[in-house]
Design a protein around this motif. Structure first.
Motif, PDB file in Angstrom:
ATOM      1  N   THR A 167      22.102 -25.297  83.651  1.00  6.09           N
ATOM      2  CA  THR A 167      22.597 -26.168  84.724  1.00  6.09           C
ATOM      3  C   THR A 167      22.335 -27.634  84.402  1.00  6.09           C
ATOM      4  O   THR A 167      22.906 -28.521  85.036  1.00  6.09           O
ATOM      5  CB  THR A 167      21.920 -25.824  86.059  1.00  6.09           C
ATOM      6  OG1 THR A 167      20.497 -25.941  85.919  1.00  6.09           O
ATOM      7  CG2 THR A 167      22.261 -24.397  86.487  1.00  6.09           C
ATOM      8  N   ASN A 168      21.477 -27.895  83.415  1.00  5.85           N
ATOM      9  CA  ASN A 168      21.144 -29.272  83.067  1.00  5.85           C
ATOM     10  C   ASN A 168      22.351 -30.060  82.584  1.00  5.85           C
ATOM     11  O   ASN A 168      22.552 -31.215  82.953  1.00  5.85           O
ATOM     12  CB  ASN A 168      20.061 -29.299  81.986  1.00  5.85           C
ATOM     13  CG  ASN A 168      18.697 -28.939  82.516  1.00  5.85           C
ATOM     14  OD1 ASN A 168      18.527 -28.739  83.715  1.00  5.85           O
ATOM     15  ND2 ASN A 168      17.711 -28.851  81.645  1.00  5.85           N
ATOM     16  N   SER A 169      23.174 -29.427  81.751  1.00  2.00           N
ATOM     17  CA  SER A 169      24.324 -30.127  81.179  1.00  2.00           C
ATOM     18  C   SER A 169      25.279 -30.603  82.263  1.00  2.00           C
ATOM     19  O   SER A 169      25.807 -31.714  82.201  1.00  2.00           O
ATOM     20  CB  SER A 169      25.063 -29.234  80.185  1.00  2.00           C
ATOM     21  OG  SER A 169      24.253 -28.958  79.064  1.00  2.00           O
ATOM     22  N   SER A 170      25.503 -29.759  83.253  1.00  2.00           N
ATOM     23  CA  SER A 170      26.394 -30.125  84.352  1.00  2.00           C
ATOM     24  C   SER A 170      25.858 -31.342  85.100  1.00  2.00           C
ATOM     25  O   SER A 170      26.604 -32.273  85.409  1.00  2.00           O
ATOM     26  CB  SER A 170      26.549 -28.939  85.306  1.00  2.00           C
ATOM     27  OG  SER A 170      27.286 -29.300  86.447  1.00  2.00           O
ATOM     28  N   TYR A 171      24.564 -31.345  85.378  1.00  2.00           N
ATOM     29  CA  TYR A 171      23.966 -32.466  86.121  1.00  2.00           C
ATOM     30  C   TYR A 171      24.071 -33.756  85.320  1.00  2.00           C
ATOM     31  O   TYR A 171      24.443 -34.810  85.858  1.00  2.00           O
ATOM     32  CB  TYR A 171      22.500 -32.160  86.421  1.00  2.00           C
ATOM     33  CG  TYR A 171      21.860 -33.169  87.354  1.00  2.00           C
ATOM     34  CD1 TYR A 171      21.909 -32.987  88.730  1.00  2.00           C
ATOM     35  CD2 TYR A 171      21.232 -34.308  86.861  1.00  2.00           C
ATOM     36  CE1 TYR A 171      21.344 -33.909  89.592  1.00  2.00           C
ATOM     37  CE2 TYR A 171      20.666 -35.248  87.705  1.00  2.00           C
ATOM     38  CZ  TYR A 171      20.720 -35.041  89.073  1.00  2.00           C
ATOM     39  OH  TYR A 171      20.175 -35.972  89.915  1.00  2.00           O
ATOM     40  N   ILE A 172      23.757 -33.681  84.029  1.00  2.00           N
ATOM     41  CA  ILE A 172      23.810 -34.879  83.184  1.00  2.00           C
ATOM     42  C   ILE A 172      25.235 -35.404  83.073  1.00  2.00           C
ATOM     43  O   ILE A 172      25.484 -36.608  83.175  1.00  2.00           O
ATOM     44  CB  ILE A 172      23.239 -34.566  81.786  1.00  2.00           C
ATOM     45  CG1 ILE A 172      21.747 -34.244  81.889  1.00  2.00           C
ATOM     46  CG2 ILE A 172      23.463 -35.735  80.837  1.00  2.00           C
ATOM     47  CD1 ILE A 172      21.155 -33.673  80.614  1.00  2.00           C
ATOM     48  N   ALA A 173      26.196 -34.498  82.883  1.00  2.00           N
ATOM     49  CA  ALA A 173      27.593 -34.914  82.744  1.00  2.00           C
ATOM     50  C   ALA A 173      28.087 -35.643  83.991  1.00  2.00           C
ATOM     51  O   ALA A 173      28.792 -36.654  83.906  1.00  2.00           O
ATOM     52  CB  ALA A 173      28.475 -33.711  82.453  1.00  2.00           C
ATOM     53  N   LYS A 174      27.732 -35.137  85.167  1.00  2.00           N
ATOM     54  CA  LYS A 174      28.134 -35.796  86.415  1.00  2.00           C
ATOM     55  C   LYS A 174      27.506 -37.181  86.531  1.00  2.00           C
ATOM     56  O   LYS A 174      28.157 -38.138  86.967  1.00  2.00           O
ATOM     57  CB  LYS A 174      27.735 -34.938  87.611  1.00  2.00           C
ATOM     58  CG  LYS A 174      28.583 -33.685  87.787  1.00  2.00           C
ATOM     59  CD  LYS A 174      28.118 -32.874  88.991  1.00  2.00           C
ATOM     60  CE  LYS A 174      28.959 -31.612  89.159  1.00  2.00           C
ATOM     61  NZ  LYS A 174      28.482 -30.780  90.301  1.00  2.00           N
ATOM     62  N   ALA A 175      26.240 -37.286  86.135  1.00  2.00           N
ATOM     63  CA  ALA A 175      25.563 -38.575  86.202  1.00  2.00           C
ATOM     64  C   ALA A 175      26.192 -39.582  85.244  1.00  2.00           C
ATOM     65  O   ALA A 175      26.368 -40.764  85.579  1.00  2.00           O
ATOM     66  CB  ALA A 175      24.075 -38.401  85.888  1.00  2.00           C
ATOM     67  N   LEU A 176      26.560 -39.141  84.045  1.00  2.00           N
ATOM     68  CA  LEU A 176      27.204 -40.025  83.074  1.00  2.00           C
ATOM     69  C   LEU A 176      28.585 -40.456  83.553  1.00  2.00           C
ATOM     70  O   LEU A 176      28.986 -41.619  83.397  1.00  2.00           O
ATOM     71  CB  LEU A 176      27.318 -39.327  81.722  1.00  2.00           C
ATOM     72  CG  LEU A 176      26.012 -38.986  81.005  1.00  2.00           C
ATOM     73  CD1 LEU A 176      26.310 -38.253  79.701  1.00  2.00           C
ATOM     74  CD2 LEU A 176      25.189 -40.234  80.738  1.00  2.00           C
ATOM     75  N   ASP A 177      29.308 -39.512  84.110  1.00  2.00           N
ATOM     76  CA  ASP A 177      30.661 -39.804  84.587  1.00  2.00           C
ATOM     77  C   ASP A 177      30.656 -40.918  85.625  1.00  2.00           C
ATOM     78  O   ASP A 177      31.557 -41.766  85.649  1.00  2.00           O
ATOM     79  CB  ASP A 177      31.279 -38.536  85.174  1.00  2.00           C
ATOM     80  CG  ASP A 177      32.700 -38.744  85.643  1.00  2.00           C
ATOM     81  OD1 ASP A 177      33.609 -38.757  84.798  1.00  2.00           O
ATOM     82  OD2 ASP A 177      32.899 -38.908  86.861  1.00  2.00           O
ATOM     83  N   LYS A 178      29.639 -40.942  86.476  1.00  2.00           N
ATOM     84  CA  LYS A 178      29.579 -41.950  87.539  1.00  2.00           C
ATOM     85  C   LYS A 178      29.427 -43.364  86.997  1.00  2.00           C
ATOM     86  O   LYS A 178      29.764 -44.335  87.690  1.00  2.00           O
ATOM     87  CB  LYS A 178      28.422 -41.629  88.494  1.00  2.00           C
ATOM     88  CG  LYS A 178      28.677 -40.408  89.361  1.00  2.00           C
ATOM     89  CD  LYS A 178      27.483 -40.095  90.243  1.00  2.00           C
ATOM     90  CE  LYS A 178      27.735 -38.860  91.087  1.00  2.00           C
ATOM     91  NZ  LYS A 178      26.550 -38.490  91.913  1.00  2.00           N
ATOM     92  N   ILE A 179      28.916 -43.505  85.763  1.00  2.00           N
ATOM     93  CA  ILE A 179      28.778 -44.839  85.184  1.00  2.00           C
ATOM     94  C   ILE A 179      29.778 -45.067  84.052  1.00  2.00           C
ATOM     95  O   ILE A 179      29.620 -45.970  83.230  1.00  2.00           O
ATOM     96  CB  ILE A 179      27.339 -45.096  84.699  1.00  2.00           C
ATOM     97  CG1 ILE A 179      26.906 -44.089  83.637  1.00  2.00           C
ATOM     98  CG2 ILE A 179      26.373 -45.126  85.873  1.00  2.00           C
ATOM     99  CD1 ILE A 179      25.594 -44.450  82.947  1.00  2.00           C
ATOM    100  N   GLY A 180      30.811 -44.237  83.997  1.00  2.00           N
ATOM    101  CA  GLY A 180      31.905 -44.483  83.059  1.00  2.00           C
ATOM    102  C   GLY A 180      31.702 -43.970  81.652  1.00  2.00           C
ATOM    103  O   GLY A 180      32.384 -44.408  80.730  1.00  2.00           O
ATOM    104  N   ILE A 181      30.778 -43.034  81.460  1.00  2.00           N
ATOM    105  CA  ILE A 181      30.558 -42.439  80.140  1.00  2.00           C
ATOM    106  C   ILE A 181      31.120 -41.024  80.152  1.00  2.00           C
ATOM    107  O   ILE A 181      30.673 -40.176  80.931  1.00  2.00           O
ATOM    108  CB  ILE A 181      29.065 -42.424  79.770  1.00  2.00           C
ATOM    109  CG1 ILE A 181      28.514 -43.851  79.725  1.00  2.00           C
ATOM    110  CG2 ILE A 181      28.851 -41.730  78.423  1.00  2.00           C
ATOM    111  CD1 ILE A 181      27.019 -43.931  79.441  1.00  2.00           C
TER     112      ILE A 181
END
Length: 415
Positions: free
Chosen positions: A20-34
């Motif tokens: 589940t870590n990858s999903s959380y990190i991906a969402k966090a990155l997406d919010k800052i344009g990565i």
């Protein structure tokens, strides 16, 4: 900007735990344009980790690694980082004091040598201080790529991502804006929706992409806009959503992925001061479970009867054995009787009832496997609909739950 997320651990590769870590990190990155370019799970093997780092070097801007930072011998990430960056481990005094405080203060035992080794970090690393655990995060750079190592424990990873990683990445990199809008639809399949909105989709601006995210009984339509002009992205997104609404207004139930139909339904019931109950057979309480996951649902959801066996319909819902014998347990008459009974029992404005044959065996009915009857009791009466959701069993149940929520939602909208 592109990122790769790596999870390290044999326990993931053998299916012992779910990543589940990858999903959380991906969402966090997406919010800052990565944008996340890929997610990789690899074994606790030094050679495998080094080969993966080498492959990603200068191919992506950021590599985020979770796992392998614990105190045990199989946690090798720090040592592997040292080898890749030609570095050595040194003791960090601040981390050692933090670890000592946790072990001796919270766990009430003396700190051991293996605990002290948590304070070892590469000399070239920027330490990401982990306030909620003992394993620090690490930020290291090589040529055009940033490598970030995080603990695999989810709550520790989340703390570091939110408080250390995201702020640091936002400061270091110039990033495009990414704007998402999710449109939640119920009651129509992906292919039919695609036909209805084909012309609109074909004329979307090049910087906006549409993705179909189907699941039983519902389809999420996700629009993603990327660019450097934030105001333009927001304005164009608003325009396109309004155009889409004109085309499929009858199946749209919300515009926020965090607001599934049970949340929207709860808001409608609360605003109109209405109440709801359920009597479930083939769905086994799943409708009630979804409804009660919503905070504050006790204001409008009064209770449920899971009358799974035929005798429970007689004993609890007071449906006569004569009616059961005459119409069969899987029938319009029985599901309507269930809805009316629970509506009266719970004294609610509305009620949902389900009965069916989810399979793999026919059970107490001769109805075809996949057959489900759903009834809705309203202040003005009761009605039911028959469906055949096919197979397998899980699909039948999931689609029955989704369809029941769709039917009650549409009925409440009529108020």
């Amino acid at each position: 900007m592109k990122a790769t997320i790596i999870t390290i651990g044999d326990e993931i590769l053998i299916g012992q735990i779910v990543d589940t870590n990858s999903s959380y990190i991906a969402k966090a990155l997406d919010k800052i344009g990565i944008a996340t370019h890929e997610m990789i799970s690899i074994s606790d093997d030094k050679t495998h980790i080094l080969e993966t780092f080498e492959k990603l070097q200068n191919k992506v801007d950021v590599v985020l690694v979770t796992g392998g930072l614990g105190p045990t011998k199989d946690d090798i990430t720090k040592k592997t980082f040292c080898e890749y960056f030609e570095d050595t481990l040194v003791e960090n005094e601040a981390i050692l004091l933090h670890v000592k405080g946790i072990i001796e203060g919270f766990y009430k035992r003396p700190i051991t040598q293996i605990n002290k080794e948590q304070a070892l970090v590469p000399t070239k690393a920027k330490v990401l201080f982990n306030q909620v655990g003992t394993a620090p995060g690490m930020w290291m750079e090589k040529e055009n790529t940033v490598f970030i190592s995080l603990p695999g424990v989810p709550y520790e990873m989340k703390y570091l991502v939110d408080n250390e990683v995201v702020p640091a990445l936002a400061t270091k990199f110039e990033r495009p804006y990414i704007v998402h809008q999710t449109i939640m639809t119920y009651g129509r399949g992906e292919s039919l929706i695609a036909e209805e909105i084909e012309e609109w989709e074909d004329n979307l601006p090049p910087f906006i992409r549409l993705a179909y995210l189907p699941s039983p009984g519902k389809v999420r339509l996700r629009l993603t806009a990327r660019g450097t002009n934030h105001e333009l992205l927001l304005a164009e997104m608003k325009k396109q959503v309004e155009m889409l609404d004109l085309l499929i207004h009858d199946i749209i139930v919300g515009y926020n992925e965090d607001e599934p139909i049970e949340v929207v339904l709860g808001r409608l019931l609360t605003e109109d001061n209405l109440t709801l109950s359920t009597a479930e057979s083939c769905t086994g309480g799943k409708i009630a479970s979804l409804l009660t996951e919503v905070p504050g649902s006790s204001k409008y959801f009064k209770g449920s009867v899971v009358s799974y066996a035929s005798q429970a319909k007689v004993d609890v819902l007071h449906i006569s054995e004569e009616i059961l014998e005459k119409y069969s347990v899987v029938s319009a008459e029985i599901t309507e009787a269930m809805a009316l009974s629970v509506q009266q029992m719970m004294k609610t404005d509305f009620a949902i009832a389900t009965t069916g044959n989810a399979g793999p065996n026919k059970g107490d009915s001769d109805a075809e496997i996949g057959t489900v009857f759903i009834a809705i009791a309203t202040p003005n009466g009761v009605f039911s609909q028959e469906f055949n959701f096919g197979q397998p069993r899980e699909k039948v149940i999931d689609r029955a739950v989704s369809k029941a929520l769709e039917l009650i939602y549409k009925e409440i909208l009529k108020k």
